[in-house]
Design an enzyme around this catalytic site. Structure first.
Site, short mmCIF file in Angstrom:
data_model
loop_
_atom_site.label_atom_id
_atom_site.label_comp_id
_atom_site.label_asym_id
_atom_site.label_seq_id
_atom_site.Cartn_x
_atom_site.Cartn_y
_atom_site.Cartn_z
CB ALA A 116 -0.92 -0.01 1.21
CG MET A 117 -0.88 5.13 -0.80
SD MET A 117 -1.76 6.34 -1.79
CE MET A 117 -2.69 5.28 -2.87
NE ARG A 118 -1.73 1.26 5.54
CZ ARG A 118 -2.63 0.64 4.80
NH1 ARG A 118 -3.17 1.29 3.77
NH2 ARG A 118 -3.01 -0.59 5.07
CE1 TYR A 119 2.02 -0.27 6.45
CE2 TYR A 119 0.78 -1.16 4.59
CZ TYR A 119 0.89 -0.91 5.94
OH TYR A 119 -0.10 -1.30 6.80
CB THR A 120 5.95 2.14 -1.21
OG1 THR A 120 4.82 2.88 -1.68
CG2 THR A 120 5.58 0.66 -1.17
#
Length: 804
Positions: A116-120
């Site tokens: 998910a974009m919150r992790y990358t």
């Protein structure tokens, strides 16, 4: 809110609205701009990251932060498509030259989804920065964003030929694009050549651009078709994975190290596993994925004696190990129109864009240098008259009066006067004055240079070439994809895994092929197993054991010969009856099969024996025109006679043995039967007693080794040394071969054996037994033999010998 009524036919409104929607998708979403090779969402992501300061040497930022920035300022759509586009630009297996450097899980070639974009996190690559270079120098048009509060670039300046080196794909309304990636070094060389040779053809450009260069490597196998693809801007590129074979101690390994572009590694492994499970003829023992950080490695284990070429051909034919890249070079040109361009058109459009960018940059720099030179010139005037300047400033009532006095006294402009008043006193030291003089000289030189760029096209071209060579030096790399011409069309034989098959033909004409290993080897005297599921009034009439890669010659009662490839017969199980012969051979209504002969690609002549004792030898090349659809004459049949057997001979040093149903046999040299044409009737092989008839003919190789195997209809059989059958002249009565046909039944077949073969015995009711020939005892010639199979009320109809 007041209603708005449009007085217009609904079909007209639908047409216009859908057209507007279509153009919006084409221009604003799915098709890349020919100048920078980017779709709007990609361009906005790169520009948004540039605005956030996410350069290659700066810390990364959360992808969610980037997506929010792009959505809020430039791209008012869902977060998923923005993040998907960002992820693709960071994937090294998707982009030949990634434009974004990702940190974290950005997916895999197995098509695993990204985190998910919150992790990358992400930042621009150096190459992406080259695409954005000089954007602040008015090199491209800036347009309003979606709500008119900000400006965004219509196109990026893009020093990099991104569309060519990274390719593009997209599906719009009624049209689509699919452009393959290419090698940067080759592309740069081609661009420089095109600058120097504007009339160059696509063929000339292909001296440099050999073909696509996919991030996953692999092999383009239709190099000869690339010229047409690049000239027309559309076509098909055939890509194969890169494969090699390793020899192990007990197995061979087919190793796949590169796969076609866009193919999922996990999906390919699943495909291979499925055909290995579904197709037992492919001897695939194991499949492993040994890929690691060093590279891809898919291992397929096969038996040591397996034909790896056949298996690899099957993988190419039946899995994504061979894939097709359908080229469609559709782009949006500078006038916002969708256009199909060829390779040269793409390169010309990019060069035109770079030409304009360099000119606009030069114009911007010219204005900046000229303005600064004007200011420095005023400062130097002030430095030369510093006393006057100080007096004017000291005696002036305010800033405005001081500016006016300076303008009048020193004959300078308002801009120069303002710069003098803003100047710090420290600038009036001798060192600072020298620096101003040096700066002025440097500005004069720069103005001269950019003026030359604005006035001379050749200067612009020279700059373009220098920039391209810089790109090649900094970012060029070796080609990954091999471009070659290979055979891409397979004949069926190249896909067949060689195995022994039992071909049976019933009295009613049902033909089938069954793997020999379906019939386990039994002990002599067993009951056998079913070879074919036939009706009560049908029986097995012919049986041939052969390789599925060879052919079978069918001879009919009308004396015609047909040839059928064995692999054209559908391989079935034991308990099926097969398909009717007319599904394979184009027989006439009154035509039926009376003899079969296996053609294994060897042999010089065909020997045909008839019931009345006639024998004929004809060169095999006489049957070259025989097919399954069109038969050729094999022998002239006399009234009342019929063909009983046919064999292939290799040498005149061989001998023939002809046997009758009542137990007689004659052996004579092949040379006793001269070669005849296909229309001849043959010569007499054996003199028959009343009521007797020929049932079998076989070939004995030179020498006196081996035995003659005799099998009777009541299940008796024996082996007799070859030397007990002395060589005679053709046409005699022969020798006694079986002692008591009343007890053993009529002779069914006589075969030459060496003792290391297996015998396949088929009964009229469709039972079959297979056992080693060595289990049959070697006894004298005038004997009855031993029991081979328990028949009950059944009788033996056909016999075949399986040779190693």
């Amino acid at each position: 809110m007041p209603e708005i009524l449009i007085n217009k036919p609904v079909e007209d409104e639908l047409v216009e609205s859908y057209l507007l929607y279509s153009m919006s998708v084409i221009v604003g979403r799915a098709i890349p701009d020919v100048r920078d090779g980017l779709k709007p969402v990609q361009r906005r992501i790169l520009y948004g990251m540039y605005e956030l300061g996410l350069k290659h040497n700066s810390p990364t930022k959360k992808s969610a932060r980037i997506v929010g920035e792009v959505m809020g300022k430039y791209h008012p759509h869902g977060d998923a498509p923005v993040y998907d586009a960002l992820v693709r630009m960071a994937q090294p297996f998707t982009m030949r030259y990634p434009l974004i450097e990702g940190q974290g899980n950005f997916g895999s070639i197995d098509r695993d989804p990204p985190a998910a974009m919150r992790y990358t996190e992400a930042r621009l690559t150096r190459l992406a920065e080259e695409m954005l270079e000089d954007i602040e120098k008015n090199t491209v048009n800036m347009i309003d964003n979606f709500d008119g509060t900000l400006k965004e670039p219509e196109v990026l300046p893009s020093k990099v030929p991104n569309l060519i080196i990274n390719g593009a794909s997209g599906i719009a309304v009624g049209m689509a694009t699919n452009i393959p990636p290419h090698n940067l070094s080759e592309t740069v060389d081609a661009l420089i050549y095109l600058i120097d040779h504007p009339e160059a053809t696509v063929e000339e450009l292909m001296q440099f651009i050999k073909g696509p260069d996919f991030p996953t490597g692999a092999v383009v196998v239709n190099a000869s078709e690339l010229k047409k693809v690049y000239e027309e801007g559309r076509g098909r590129i055939i890509v194969r994975g890169k494969v090699h074979v390793e020899d192990g101690k007990r197995v061979k390994r087919i190793v796949i190290t590169e796969i076609p572009y866009g193919v999922s590694k996990a999906g390919l492994i699943e495909q291979i596993a499925k055909i290995a499970k579904d197709d037992e003829s492919l001897p695939i023992r194991n499949i492993r994925d040994e890929s690691d950080k060093r590279g891809m490695r898919i291992v397929i284990e096969i038996p040591k004696d397996a034909n790896e070429e056949v298996i690899i051909n099957n993988l190419y034919k039946r899995t994504a190990l061979q894939d097709y890249f359908n080229v469609q070079m559709l782009v949006i040109d500078k006038h916002k129109r969708p256009r199909l361009m060829n390779l040269k058109g793409l390169m010309e459009a990019f060069l035109e864009h770079r030409f304009e960018v360099i000119r606009r940059r030069a114009r911007y720099e010219y204005e900046q240098y000229t303005r600064r030179a004007h200011v420095v010139e005023g400062l130097l005037k002030a430095a030369r008259a510093i006393g006057v300047v100080v007096d004017i400033v000291r005696n002036s009532k305010d800033v405005e009066s001081a500016r006016q006095s300076l303008m009048e006294t020193l004959e300078i402009t308002e801009e120069q006067a303002k710069a003098i008043l803003d100047m710090r006193l420290s600038r009036l030291t001798s060192l600072e004055i020298e620096n101003l003089q040096n700066e002025y000289s440097d500005l004069v030189r720069k103005i001269s240079e950019v003026k030359e760029i604005l006035e001379k096209d050749e200067k612009v071209k020279e700059i373009m070439k220098k920039e391209f060579l810089y790109l090649k030096q900094q970012y060029g790399d070796p080609r990954r994809t091999e471009v070659t011409d290979q055979s891409i069309e397979y004949n069926e034989e190249e896909l067949i895994v060689e195995e022994d098959v039992v071909i049976t033909l019933s009295h009613k004409g049902y033909l089938k092929s069954t793997p020999l290993n379906s019939y386990r080897s039994q002990k002599r005297g067993g009951k056998g197993i079913t070879v074919s599921k036939l009706s009560e009034d049908d029986e097995v009439e012919f049986v041939v054991v052969a390789k599925n890669t060879s052919s079978t010659l069918f001879i009919t009662n009308l004396g015609r010969a047909y040839v059928l490839k064995n692999y054209q017969l559908e391989t079935t199980g034991r308990n099926t009856r097969g398909r009717h012969i007319t599904a394979f051979l184009n027989l006439e209504d009154t035509e039926k099969i009376v003899a079969l002969a296996s053609l294994n690609g060897e042999g010089r002549d065909l020997v045909i024996a008839t019931k009345s004792g006639k024998i004929k030898r004809t060169a095999l090349k006489e049957f070259e025109n025989a097919t399954s659809n069109r038969g050729v004459r094999a022998i002239k049949i006399e009234p009342g006679d019929e063909i009983v057997s046919a064999r292939v001979v290799n040498s005149e040093k061989e001998t023939l043995i002809v046997a009758t149903k009542m137990g007689m046999a004659i052996r004579f040299p092949v040379s006793d039967v001269r070669r005849m044409g296909r229309n001849a009737a043959g010569v007499q092989a054996i003199k028959l007693q009343p009521g007797d008839e020929v049932v079998s003919v076989d070939v004995i190789p030179p020498g006196e080794e081996g035995e003659i195997l005799t099998v009777t209809e009541k299940g008796f059989g024996k082996r007799t040394p070859v030397q007990l059958y002395r060589i005679q002249r053709r046409g005699g009565t022969g020798l006694r071969n079986i002692s008591d046909v009343n007890k053993t039944g009529y002779v069914v077949a006589v075969r030459y054996v060496r003792g290391d073969e297996e015998i396949v015995v088929v009964t009229r009711n469709g039972m079959m037994i297979r056992f080693p020939v060595s289990e049959i005892g070697v006894i004298g010639r005038v004997t009855k033999g031993v029991k081979l199979i328990e028949l009950g009320d059944d009788t033996i109809s056909k016999v075949a010998v399986v040779k190693d």
